[in-house]
Write an enzyme that holds these catalytic residues in place. Sequence first.
Site, PDB file in Angstrom:
ATOM      1  N   TYR A  25      50.123  30.783 -13.582  1.00 57.48           N
ATOM      2  CA  TYR A  25      50.920  30.358 -13.751  1.00 57.48           C
ATOM      3  C   TYR A  25      51.660  29.354 -12.121  1.00 57.48           C
ATOM      4  O   TYR A  25      52.111  28.002 -12.637  1.00 57.48           O
ATOM      5  CB  TYR A  25      52.196  30.866 -14.544  1.00 57.48           C
ATOM      6  N   GLU A  47      62.253  28.421 -22.437  1.00 60.23           N
ATOM      7  CA  GLU A  47      62.813  29.023 -21.605  1.00 60.23           C
ATOM      8  C   GLU A  47      64.063  29.609 -22.298  1.00 60.23           C
ATOM      9  O   GLU A  47      64.381  30.258 -22.275  1.00 60.23           O
ATOM     10  CB  GLU A  47      63.444  27.966 -20.470  1.00 60.23           C
ATOM     11  N   TRP A  55      59.513  36.161 -16.895  1.00 62.33           N
ATOM     12  CA  TRP A  55      59.148  35.250 -17.406  1.00 62.33           C
ATOM     13  C   TRP A  55      57.696  35.674 -17.514  1.00 62.33           C
ATOM     14  O   TRP A  55      57.097  35.256 -18.825  1.00 62.33           O
ATOM     15  CB  TRP A  55      59.275  34.426 -16.350  1.00 62.33           C
TER      16      TRP A  55
END
Length: 192
Positions: A25, A47, A55
């Site tokens: 990522y 988000e 995350w």
Amino acid sequence: MEPITGDDGLVRCPWAGGPGPMREYHDHEWGHPVHGEAAHLERLVLEGFQAGLSWSTILTKRGRFREVFADFDADTVAAFTDDDVERLMGDPGIVRNRAKIEAARRNAAATVALREDGGLETLLHSFAPPTPPAPATTEELGTTSAESVAMSKALKKRGFSFVGPTTMYALMEAIGIFDPHLVGCHARGTGS
């Protein structure tokens, strides 16, 4: 912390030093511009789901999020019913948080409404900082900015939720509104 050298010899932001999905990522998505309404809505919704979580949790579940949220097609998600919310609350492949699921539906409807004024992508990118940050260490990283505060306020006025200033700062990083990589990271400057 300064950037670190990974086992592959590349210098990266410290959170992405080890192999795996977070490194992928970091190297190929974080800080790279995304294009189109669905891509922007996806990042905004994810988000919001990430708030209070790591995350890596969201990244692990992203494939299922894409499936159940119709690849973040705003019209489809805006049309979700209360029955759809209940179905999603029973899906272990996503984060089962009613407030966040309902926010996704609201945010999709707000995205549809924004089309009359240029769309979600245009609105989000209008908050690009005049001078992008260039942190050399993690201690210099921001978590909010005047721009993320303004973006948060503008989105809330238009009916969006789970769009606080810290979440919007993370969104700005994620969609490449500015380059979030530390100076010295091999990925800095690759997203534009």
